[in-house]
Write a protein that holds these residues in place. Structure first.
Motif, short mmCIF file in Angstrom:
data_model
loop_
_atom_site.label_atom_id
_atom_site.label_comp_id
_atom_site.label_asym_id
_atom_site.label_seq_id
_atom_site.Cartn_x
_atom_site.Cartn_y
_atom_site.Cartn_z
N ILE A 1 0.99 -1.27 -0.21
CA ILE A 1 -0.11 -0.01 -0.16
C ILE A 1 0.97 1.21 0.03
O ILE A 1 0.50 2.02 -0.78
CB ILE A 1 -0.94 -0.06 1.24
CG1 ILE A 1 -1.83 -1.15 1.12
CG2 ILE A 1 -1.68 1.41 1.46
CD1 ILE A 1 -2.90 -1.28 2.44
N MET A 2 1.87 1.22 0.96
CA MET A 2 2.86 2.12 0.97
C MET A 2 3.67 2.73 -0.55
O MET A 2 3.86 3.90 -0.82
CB MET A 2 3.69 2.43 2.10
CG MET A 2 3.02 2.34 3.40
SD MET A 2 1.53 3.41 3.92
CE MET A 2 2.62 5.21 3.57
N GLY A 3 3.95 1.40 -0.90
CA GLY A 3 4.37 1.34 -2.18
C GLY A 3 3.70 2.01 -3.34
O GLY A 3 4.18 3.08 -4.00
N ARG A 4 2.48 1.66 -3.35
CA ARG A 4 1.50 2.50 -4.45
C ARG A 4 1.62 3.92 -3.99
O ARG A 4 1.61 4.74 -5.19
CB ARG A 4 0.30 1.73 -4.12
CG ARG A 4 -0.08 0.46 -4.91
CD ARG A 4 -1.60 0.39 -5.34
NE ARG A 4 -2.27 0.02 -3.94
CZ ARG A 4 -2.41 -1.07 -3.32
NH1 ARG A 4 -1.86 -2.25 -4.10
NH2 ARG A 4 -3.26 -1.19 -2.11
N GLN A 5 1.41 4.36 -2.85
CA GLN A 5 1.63 5.70 -2.36
C GLN A 5 2.65 6.55 -3.15
O GLN A 5 3.00 7.65 -3.64
CB GLN A 5 1.43 5.98 -1.20
CG GLN A 5 0.05 5.70 -0.37
CD GLN A 5 -1.15 6.59 -0.91
OE1 GLN A 5 -0.80 7.51 -0.97
NE2 GLN A 5 -2.06 5.87 -1.13
N ILE B 1 4.88 0.08 -5.90
CA ILE B 1 5.44 1.23 -6.72
C ILE B 1 5.16 0.89 -8.15
O ILE B 1 4.63 1.59 -8.67
CB ILE B 1 7.08 1.45 -6.59
CG1 ILE B 1 7.10 2.17 -5.12
CG2 ILE B 1 7.55 2.49 -7.54
CD1 ILE B 1 8.56 2.31 -4.97
N ALA B 2 5.43 -0.25 -8.54
CA ALA B 2 5.27 -0.44 -10.15
C ALA B 2 3.89 -0.58 -10.47
O ALA B 2 3.52 -0.61 -11.61
CB ALA B 2 5.69 -2.12 -10.26
N GLN B 3 2.94 -0.66 -9.30
CA GLN B 3 1.32 -0.70 -10.01
C GLN B 3 1.18 0.85 -10.28
O GLN B 3 0.00 1.14 -11.07
CB GLN B 3 0.42 -1.17 -8.63
CG GLN B 3 0.77 -2.55 -8.32
CD GLN B 3 -0.18 -3.01 -7.01
OE1 GLN B 3 -0.97 -2.19 -6.69
NE2 GLN B 3 0.47 -4.16 -6.53
N THR B 4 1.72 1.84 -9.73
CA THR B 4 1.48 3.27 -9.93
C THR B 4 2.34 3.97 -10.66
O THR B 4 2.28 5.15 -11.08
CB THR B 4 1.05 4.13 -8.67
OG1 THR B 4 1.98 3.80 -7.68
CG2 THR B 4 -0.12 3.47 -8.07
N PHE B 5 3.41 3.26 -10.78
CA PHE B 5 4.76 3.89 -11.48
C PHE B 5 5.44 2.68 -12.37
O PHE B 5 6.12 2.11 -11.81
CB PHE B 5 5.73 4.73 -10.58
CG PHE B 5 7.02 5.28 -11.36
CD1 PHE B 5 6.94 6.48 -11.77
CD2 PHE B 5 7.95 4.68 -10.78
CE1 PHE B 5 8.05 7.04 -12.33
CE2 PHE B 5 9.39 5.20 -11.65
CZ PHE B 5 9.33 6.28 -12.10
N PRO B 6 4.72 2.13 -13.21
CA PRO B 6 4.94 1.16 -14.09
C PRO B 6 6.43 0.90 -14.48
O PRO B 6 6.74 1.59 -15.38
CB PRO B 6 3.99 0.91 -15.10
CG PRO B 6 2.88 2.00 -15.06
CD PRO B 6 3.83 3.03 -14.25
#
Ligand SMILES: [Zn+2]
Length: 230
Positions: A94-98, A140-145
């Motif tokens: 979750i924090m990685g996505r943020q 991160i890769a989910q929102t910054f592919p």
């Protein structure tokens, strides 16, 4: 199975792992209030970016950023504690996505080619069951592919805790800790090194020491948190 979850939650309500309030539908691990009220950092760049400044004169970092400022007895400490010592893998994602959302919005990281997690020593990863930096990468890769390259940069030596060491001792402690297995795979790439916390920057510096001879390699750094002082 929704009814079953609801039933279980009657007796064991899911709680925000940061503030302890009961979670509502659609919330996972951390409540919306906490997510919106993260003790966060860094809209400024260049001279005002104190994360980047921490690496100046030590490694040729293109850009560096972090999502949170780490403070003792704060939400940021609770989040890190959950991720590092409480086995909360979901929160790491979750924090990685943020963090990924900020990287996408920032613009400075647009030409990053690859995400590279700071590796743990094999023994430590086995003990913990996961590498939190790799989980951050996956979030991160989910929102910054970007593709994730793990297992190329490796930690060859276990290090003592850095907590009670000063900056010079930390640097000494980190010498020769990392190695790259296939340097060719990183040639000409702009990598984004992902760490959980940046304190003195000694870990990133040691990672760079293992990669600095690779032709055309550029490095940027992103972390979940950065300590407010060193
Ligand atoms: Zn909360």
């Amino acid at each position: 199975m929704h009814w079953l979850r609801d039933f279980i939650e009657l007796f064991f309500p899911r709680q925000c792992c940061v503030c302890g309030t009961p979670l509502v539908d659609g919330e996972d691990e951390i409540c919306t209030t906490c997510l919106l009220d993260l003790p966060e950092v860094l809209t400024a760049q260049g001279d005002e970016n104190f994360v980047e400044r921490r690496f100046w004169g030590r490694l040729p970092v293109q850009h560096a950023t972090a999502l949170l400022i780490f403070k003792r007895k704060s939400k940021s400490q609770r989040i890190l504690h959950q991720i590092k010592y409480n086995g909360n893998e979901k929160l790491a994602l979750i924090m990685g996505r943020q963090l990924g959302l900020r990287l996408s919005a920032n613009g400075l990281f647009d030409d990053v080619d690859l995400l590279v997690p700071v590796p743990l020593h094999r023994r430590k990863e086995r003990h913990r069951g996961y590498n939190q930096s790799l989980l951050l990468c996956q979030g991160i890769a989910q929102t910054f592919p970007r593709p994730i390259v793990s297992g190329n940069l490796v930690r060859t030596r276990h290090t003592d805790s850095q907590t009670h060491k000063n900056r010079i001792q930390r640097l000494e402690n980190m010498k020769g800790v990392f190695a790259v297995k296939e340097p060719n795979a990183l040639q000409g790439k702009h990598i984004l090194l992902i760490d959980d916390v940046i304190t003195t920057g000694a870990t990133s510096e040691a990672c760079w020491a293992a990669m600095s001879q690779i032709q055309g390699l550029r490095i940027s750094i992103a972390a979940l948190a950065v300590s407010g002082d060193t």
